[in-house]
Design an enzyme around this catalytic site. Sequence first.
Site, short mmCIF file in Angstrom:
data_model
loop_
_atom_site.label_atom_id
_atom_site.label_comp_id
_atom_site.label_asym_id
_atom_site.label_seq_id
_atom_site.Cartn_x
_atom_site.Cartn_y
_atom_site.Cartn_z
N CYS A 52 0.83 -1.21 0.00
CA CYS A 52 0.00 0.00 0.00
C CYS A 52 0.86 1.26 0.00
O CYS A 52 0.34 2.37 -0.06
CB CYS A 52 -0.90 0.04 1.22
SG CYS A 52 -1.95 -1.39 1.34
N CYS A 123 -1.17 9.91 7.38
CA CYS A 123 0.18 9.48 7.73
C CYS A 123 0.38 9.54 9.25
O CYS A 123 1.09 8.72 9.82
CB CYS A 123 1.23 10.35 7.04
SG CYS A 123 0.88 10.73 5.33
S1 FES Z 1 1.01 9.28 2.07
FE1 FES Z 1 0.32 7.51 3.05
S2 FES Z 1 1.75 7.29 4.71
FE2 FES Z 1 2.08 9.26 3.94
#
Ligand code: FES
Lengths: 142, 386
Positions: A52, A123
Site C-alpha cells: 500500500c 500518515c
Molecule cells: S502518504 Fe500515506 S503514509 Fe504518507
Amino acid sequence: MTKKCTSTPKTPAPWVYSEKVKEHFLNPQNFLMGDEKKFKCDAKGIIGNPICGDQMLMMLKIDKKTDTITDVKWKTYGCASAIASTSALSELAKGKTLDEALKIDAKQIADYLGGLPKHKFHCSVLGHDALKAAIENYREKH
Amino acid sequence: MIYLDHSATSPILPSAKKAMENALENFPGNASALHTPGHLAHNLIEEARENIAKLINADPEEIIFTSGGSEANNTVIHTFKNCEIFASAIEHPSILEPAKTYAKKLHQIPVDKDGVINLDFLKKSLKNTAKNTLCSVMLANNELGTIEPITEVKSIISALKSSDNIYLHTDATQALGKIKIDVKKLDIAYLTASAHKIGGPVGIGILYVKKGAPYQPLILGGHQEHGKRAGTYNTVAIAGFGAVAKYATTHKTWETYESEVRPLRDKLANLILKNIKGSALNTPLSLSLPNILNVSFAAAEGESIQLYLDMLGKIIVSTGSACASGDGKPSHVIMATRNDAEVAHSSIRFSLGLNTKKSDIDAVMKELPNIIKNLQGISTIEVKND
Ligand code: FES
C-alpha cells in the site's frame, strides 16, 4: 473610478509542509537504523503494508512498575509525512504512561507538527495506530 | 536547482518566450475577426501551424490546435464513441479513462517487463474487427521512456483483411523533439503532441488528423479550426508552440538528444546500479527515449526519496509512488510492466533536458546514495543482498 491594488502578492511557501515537519523529516528522532533486533524492546506494533506504500513499526521499552514508556524506537517505509509523524510521536510518547500514550491521537501529532496537508493526515494516523498496536500487544502479554 | 523533471514540464525555451511576448504585445486581435488585428493574429497562427506540421511532416491542414495533449487524446477517443478501442495498458490516463467511458469495448494491449506492447496479442485480437476500430499506442511512454514499435503495429494492421476498418493513433507527447517523427512514414491516422515537454508553454497541443480519417469535434460552438475545435484561438500559446517546433526542426534536437543527452542518462544509470544497493532499472536503456531514466530502490519509498533530493540537493525528480491509505494508486505503468506495488512505490523518474550537464549527474550521485542508504536503514523492509 479605478482603485489601485496596493497589496503585494505573497511569495508562495517554498514547501507544502511546515518548518516542524521539515525539521523532523531532515532530522528524525528515535529511529532505529538497521536490524530491529538491535533494540531490546518490551512491546512492538506494526501497521500498514509496503504494497500500500506505507508500513510502520513501533518499539517500546516499558517500565513495568510505573507502566511508563522509557524509550521508543521506530522504523518506517513511508512518505515524508510518515517519517515526520512517527518521529514526532516518538517524542510525544516518551515518558508517558501507557494510558497517557494511548490518548495521543492523530490530530495531536499533526498539531505538534504545525499541521499537515489534508491528504497527508492519514500518515499521522498510521504512527498512532502502530503505537496503539504495540501497547495492545504488551497488555495482552502482561 | 538541478531540474530533472523535463518529462513533466520543461523550462521555457528563449525563442518560445520571445515569440509569446511578441504575440502578447503586437497581436492582440481575435484571430477569427475580419479586421486587421484579427487578420494579423490569424497569420501568426497559420505560421505556427506550418512550423508544427513541418516538424512531423504533416500538411498544415491536418493540424488541429487543442488545449494540450489530454484534449487531443480525448478527442480521438471521443471520435470512436461506441466503437471497439485497442489501447496499450500503459497509455496515459487521458487515453485510458475516456476509452473506459466511451468505447463499446476497451481491449488493453498487455506489455512486457520493458513496457513494449505484445504484438502477438494485437495480431490475434485485431482479426475480424468491426468497422471503425481505433488502435491507440503511444510513441514513447512517459514514465519509462520505452519506445513502442509503431511501424510493426502498422504492418500488423496492414496485413489484415479488415485493415481499412482500423485507424491507428499515437500519443507522441513525450517523443516529440526527442526522436524523429514522420507521420507519413509511420502511416498513422492520428497523432497527439503538446508544446510544454520541449520548451513551449503549457495549455497548447495539437491533434494531427490525416486527411480522410474520421473525426468528431469534442468542443462545439464555434467555427474555429473549420468547426473541428470551437473556442477562441490561444494566439500567444500557439505562437510559443510554433517557435519550439521551428527550433526543433532547424536544430534537429533529436540528434542532440541522441549524441549528448543519452550518454549522460546512461552514465547516471550505470553509476546508480554500481553504487546503490537494491537499485534496479525500470527503463530499458536501449529501447527508450534518450532522456528518461526510471529506477526503483528496494525498501526506500519514492516520495521520501523525491523530497530528500529536493531538500538536500535541490534536485527535482518525480516518483510513481502514491500511498493507498491516502487513496493513491501506484503507477499503472509499473504495475503493468512489473506487477509489483513495492517496485512502483520505490520508483523515481529522472528526465533530462537539452541543458542537462555532467555536473548535474555528479550532483545526483553526491546525494542519492546516502539518501537511499538512510531510507533503507530505517525501512521496515529488508534489502536483500544481490
Ligand atoms: S502518504 Fe500515506 S503514509 Fe504518507
